[in-house]
Write an enzyme that holds these catalytic residues in place. Structure first.
Site, PDB file in Angstrom:
ATOM      1  N   THR A 181       0.918  -0.887  -0.219  1.00  0.00           N
ATOM      2  CA  THR A 181      -0.008  -0.056  -0.096  1.00  0.00           C
ATOM      3  C   THR A 181       0.981   1.089   0.058  1.00  0.00           C
ATOM      4  O   THR A 181       2.092   1.584   0.510  1.00  0.00           O
ATOM      5  CB  THR A 181      -1.120   0.270   0.675  1.00  0.00           C
ATOM      6  OG1 THR A 181      -1.806  -0.905   0.955  1.00  0.00           O
ATOM      7  CG2 THR A 181      -1.974   0.968   1.273  1.00  0.00           C
ATOM      8  N   GLY A 182       0.619   2.268  -0.661  1.00  0.00           N
ATOM      9  CA  GLY A 182       0.908   3.694  -0.798  1.00  0.00           C
ATOM     10  C   GLY A 182       1.783   3.742  -2.135  1.00  0.00           C
ATOM     11  O   GLY A 182       0.860   2.785  -2.989  1.00  0.00           O
ATOM     12  N   SER A 183       1.915   5.042  -2.526  1.00  0.00           N
ATOM     13  CA  SER A 183       2.115   5.621  -4.103  1.00  0.00           C
ATOM     14  C   SER A 183       3.599   4.963  -4.580  1.00  0.00           C
ATOM     15  O   SER A 183       2.975   4.811  -5.834  1.00  0.00           O
ATOM     16  CB  SER A 183       2.906   7.132  -3.819  1.00  0.00           C
ATOM     17  OG  SER A 183       3.440   7.416  -3.014  1.00  0.00           O
ATOM     18  N   LYS A 201       6.918   1.162   8.338  1.00  0.00           N
ATOM     19  CA  LYS A 201       5.600   1.768   7.678  1.00  0.00           C
ATOM     20  C   LYS A 201       4.253   1.599   8.865  1.00  0.00           C
ATOM     21  O   LYS A 201       4.369   1.770  10.026  1.00  0.00           O
ATOM     22  CB  LYS A 201       5.415   0.433   7.285  1.00  0.00           C
ATOM     23  CG  LYS A 201       6.685  -0.799   6.230  1.00  0.00           C
ATOM     24  CD  LYS A 201       6.483  -1.570   5.504  1.00  0.00           C
ATOM     25  CE  LYS A 201       5.378  -1.513   5.201  1.00  0.00           C
ATOM     26  NZ  LYS A 201       5.190  -0.920   3.764  1.00  0.00           N
ATOM     27  N   GLY A 210       1.037   5.382   5.646  1.00  0.00           N
ATOM     28  CA  GLY A 210      -0.500   4.942   4.860  1.00  0.00           C
ATOM     29  C   GLY A 210      -1.681   3.972   5.858  1.00  0.00           C
ATOM     30  O   GLY A 210      -2.883   3.896   5.129  1.00  0.00           O
ATOM     31  N   GLU A 270      -0.057  -4.857   6.266  1.00  0.00           N
ATOM     32  CA  GLU A 270       1.241  -5.456   5.344  1.00  0.00           C
ATOM     33  C   GLU A 270       2.218  -6.239   6.479  1.00  0.00           C
ATOM     34  O   GLU A 270       2.183  -6.649   5.801  1.00  0.00           O
ATOM     35  CB  GLU A 270       2.180  -4.151   5.301  1.00  0.00           C
ATOM     36  CG  GLU A 270       1.447  -2.819   4.487  1.00  0.00           C
ATOM     37  CD  GLU A 270       1.619  -1.744   4.715  1.00  0.00           C
ATOM     38  OE1 GLU A 270       1.719  -0.451   3.257  1.00  0.00           O
ATOM     39  OE2 GLU A 270       2.122  -0.767   5.661  1.00  0.00           O
ATOM     40  N   LYS A 297      14.680   7.561   1.172  1.00  0.00           N
ATOM     41  CA  LYS A 297      13.855   6.822   2.569  1.00  0.00           C
ATOM     42  C   LYS A 297      15.143   6.693   3.773  1.00  0.00           C
ATOM     43  O   LYS A 297      14.840   5.446   4.458  1.00  0.00           O
ATOM     44  CB  LYS A 297      13.263   5.947   2.143  1.00  0.00           C
ATOM     45  CG  LYS A 297      11.518   6.226   1.688  1.00  0.00           C
ATOM     46  CD  LYS A 297      10.358   6.928   2.152  1.00  0.00           C
ATOM     47  CE  LYS A 297       9.677   7.342   1.427  1.00  0.00           C
ATOM     48  NZ  LYS A 297       9.283   8.076   0.590  1.00  0.00           N
TER      49      LYS A 297
END
Length: 261
Positions: free
Chosen positions: A33-35, A102, A105, A111, A129
């Site tokens: 999940t995420g951009s 993490k 999001g 996850e 990151k």
């Protein structure tokens, strides 16, 4: 690669494209999940359409599930898939040992469950990151709504004895109401600034009543694919071994760190 992307989006796109090349037909794949993960899901959809790639995707959030179906991926629950060959997901931070933060999001619980139910986990991230010590990004902690303020107070009290620089905890909001995860829980964001002992912190926080899970992923990640603003990528494993390519390699699969490759 789209020419109109900003350097940061170009880096995310490069990492996602390269990681998607590790997916082979017949695999059961955890979809993050995420951009950055969204770029990866779109690339897998392209491979399904262009190459006839046959995989089963297990999404880590309702957002990812919707996108996966839109791009033509076969979607299943983790209970249906049982065990996964590979999970590809993003991260908010990673250190030299490939420990992660993490949950930015809001999908950290699913996850973590999906990642630990996989033979391998590949993280895709832009170079920004990478940190020398985790903690610059707020650490998400998923908590049940019942008594969340008491849980928050217990978490803050526990942080006094932890090797961290900051001890501020805030409830994540969605406009003027608490953010609610796919599992119906709240998220506390801990502004710790630096985490000295991530393993200890993870174990201790998870013992607090009301805490469901935290966003520290320790000894879970097998490889990080790091994207750069020029479209190049670097692959790194937990030993620190790294390989660099001038551009994302379309269609290549396999682990370059595996013996005999």
């Amino acid at each position: 690669m789209p020419e109109t992307l900003s350097p940061i989006e170009r880096a995310k796109h490069a990492a996602a494209w390269r990681a998607a090349a590790f997916v082979e037909s017949g695999m059961r794949v955890g979809l993050g999940t995420g951009s950055t993960a969204a770029w990866m899901v779109r690339r897998l959809g392209e491979r399904v359409a262009e190459e006839g790639l046959q995989i089963v995707g297990v999404p880590t959030s309702s957002r990812t599930a919707d996108l996966a179906r839109q791009v033509g991926l076969t979607v299943a629950s983790l209970d249906e898939a049982k065990w996964l060959d590979l999970t590809i997901d993003g991260a908010d931070e990673f250190d030299g040992a490939l420990n992660l933060v993490k949950g930015g999001g809001g999908a950290l619980l699913q996850e973590k469950i999906v990642a630990t139910a996989s033979d391998r986990m590949i993280v895709i991230a832009d170079a920004a990151k990478e940190v020398s010590a985790l903690g610059s990004f707020p650490l998400p902690v998923e908590v049940v709504p019942f008594g969340w303020q008491t849980t928050k107070a217990l978490v803050v009290e526990t942080l006094v004895n932890m090797d961290v620089l900051g001890r501020e905890a805030t409830l994540r909001m969605n406009d003027d109401v608490p953010y609610v995860t796919d599992e119906g829980n709240y998220i506390l964001d801990l502004n710790l600034l630096r985490i000295g002992n991530a393993r200890q912190l993870s174990l201790v926080v998870n013992q607090i009543p009301g805490v469901v899970e935290n966003g520290l992923f320790i000894d879970v990640c097998d490889m990080v694919v790091i994207g750069h603003g020029d479209g190049s990528v670097t692959l790194r494993d937990p030993s620190g071994t790294a390989a660099h390519s001038a551009a994302p390699i379309e269609g290549e699969s396999g682990n370059i760190f595996a013996e005999g490759d």
